[in-house]
Motif scaffolding. Structure first.
Motif, PDB file in Angstrom:
ATOM      1  N   LYS A 105       3.186   4.224  -1.511  1.00 39.42           N
ATOM      2  CA  LYS A 105       3.407   4.868  -2.816  1.00 39.42           C
ATOM      3  C   LYS A 105       4.462   5.954  -2.640  1.00 39.42           C
ATOM      4  O   LYS A 105       4.338   6.816  -1.771  1.00 39.42           O
ATOM      5  CB  LYS A 105       2.103   5.497  -3.334  1.00 39.42           C
ATOM      6  N   PRO A 133      -4.903   6.094   6.039  1.00 43.37           N
ATOM      7  CA  PRO A 133      -4.349   6.088   4.675  1.00 43.37           C
ATOM      8  C   PRO A 133      -4.138   7.478   4.089  1.00 43.37           C
ATOM      9  O   PRO A 133      -3.432   7.609   3.090  1.00 43.37           O
ATOM     10  CB  PRO A 133      -5.400   5.310   3.876  1.00 43.37           C
ATOM     11  N   THR A 188      -5.369   1.579   3.462  1.00 43.49           N
ATOM     12  CA  THR A 188      -4.120   1.063   4.002  1.00 43.49           C
ATOM     13  C   THR A 188      -3.970   1.526   5.447  1.00 43.49           C
ATOM     14  O   THR A 188      -3.885   2.717   5.724  1.00 43.49           O
ATOM     15  CB  THR A 188      -2.911   1.555   3.187  1.00 43.49           C
ATOM     16  N   GLY A 207       0.781  -1.225   0.000  1.00 41.23           N
ATOM     17  CA  GLY A 207       0.000   0.000   0.000  1.00 41.23           C
ATOM     18  C   GLY A 207       0.816   1.279   0.000  1.00 41.23           C
ATOM     19  O   GLY A 207       0.255   2.373  -0.081  1.00 41.23           O
ATOM     20  N   GLU A 216      -2.051   3.922  -0.494  1.00 42.42           N
ATOM     21  CA  GLU A 216      -3.255   3.576  -1.221  1.00 42.42           C
ATOM     22  C   GLU A 216      -4.446   3.590  -0.265  1.00 42.42           C
ATOM     23  O   GLU A 216      -4.284   3.484   0.953  1.00 42.42           O
ATOM     24  CB  GLU A 216      -3.107   2.191  -1.863  1.00 42.42           C
ATOM     25  N   ALA A 217      -5.631   3.735  -0.815  1.00 34.67           N
ATOM     26  CA  ALA A 217      -6.841   3.754   0.011  1.00 34.67           C
ATOM     27  C   ALA A 217      -6.962   2.477   0.833  1.00 34.67           C
ATOM     28  O   ALA A 217      -6.530   1.390   0.410  1.00 34.67           O
ATOM     29  CB  ALA A 217      -8.070   3.912  -0.885  1.00 34.67           C
TER      30      ALA A 217
END
Length: 261
Positions: free
Chosen positions: A135, A164, A160, A133, A157-158
């Motif tokens: 980035k 998040p 996570t 997750g 990422e959403a």
């Protein structure tokens, strides 16, 4: 006869040359893949050696504005799925992945999830950079004119983890890739916009080596912005008694009367 001998000798040299060419085939050059900054940070912080251990234990004393907000012993697996937090007064928090369980004395404490995950994440940050997750924006730059560090931005990422929408900006030593400080926002209990209006940073100082792995034993918490970087110091952390431990999983047992939060 002389011409025939010359022809035979020339033919022999040609055949010999062909055999030599066959005996030395071309070696295909392998393309060297450059490590990402996150991987370089992990290498600088000896992630491979860190993960050879099952768990790590340390005492953390955190204060903001001159007031102590956290003082406890933390034991956590190096994979960060299990943790036990024991406060000086005997209160306890158990962490089992995304679930936390607290002693009855903490059942009405609204900050237990924040304390359960925040200080362990700051401690383990160099080893969490490539979790599922994550980035990375390696081209991210701040507007600071005096910064001599390599910067990159970590987001998620959403869905996570617990938050998040949080993000982190790492500042690493250009030569060693060791973390110097990390800017961040905390969205717990607030919107992302509100959190971004009040960003902070943690500075990692006084590194000490434990079994070949470097850990910061002095944390500084600062106000931070994209133009000026670190500004006013607002808090401090003291990390002591850092040691790797064995058999933590075998002894990890949540008491039956503890409350899930």
């Amino acid at each position: 006869m002389k011409n025939l001998t010359t022809l035979i000798f020339a033919t022999f040299l040609i055949l010999l040359g062909c055999q030599q060419k066959k005996a030395t085939p071309k070696v295909k050059e392998e393309k060297v893949i450059e490590k990402t900054l996150a991987q370089k940070i992990e290498t600088a912080h000896q992630k491979e050696s860190f993960l050879k251990h099952e768990a790590i234990s340390f005492d953390a004393a955190i204060s903001f504005g001159g007031s102590e907000v956290f003082n406890a012993n933390i034991t956590i697996t190096t994979s960060s799925d299990l943790a036990k937090i024991t406060y000086q007064n005997g209160d306890e928090i158990y962490v089992n992945q995304q679930d936390i369980f607290v002693s009855p004395s903490l059942k009405d404490n609204p900050g237990v999830r924040f304390h359960a995950y925040t200080w362990t994440y700051f401690f383990l940050f160099p080893y969490k950079l490539n979790d599922n997750g994550t980035k990375w924006d390696y081209n991210f730059k701040t507007s600071e004119t005096s910064s001599t560090y390599t910067t990159a931005k970590l987001s998620f990422e959403a869905n996570t983890g617990d938050a998040p929408d949080d993000w982190y900006i790492s500042y690493t030593d250009v030569k060693t890739n060791v973390l110097n400080h990390v800017a961040y926002i905390v969205t717990a209990g607030k919107t992302k916009e509100a959190a971004e209006a009040d960003p902070h940073a943690i500075k990692y100082d006084s590194y000490q080596t434990v079994d070949g792995v470097p850990f910061s034993s002095e944390w500084g918490f600062y106000e931070w912005n994209l133009t000026d970087g670190l500004t006013n110091k607002i808090g401090a952390g003291k990390i002591t008694n850092i040691k790797f431990v064995d058999n933590f999983r075998d002894t990890f047992s949540i008491p039956k009367d503890y409350i899930k939060k």
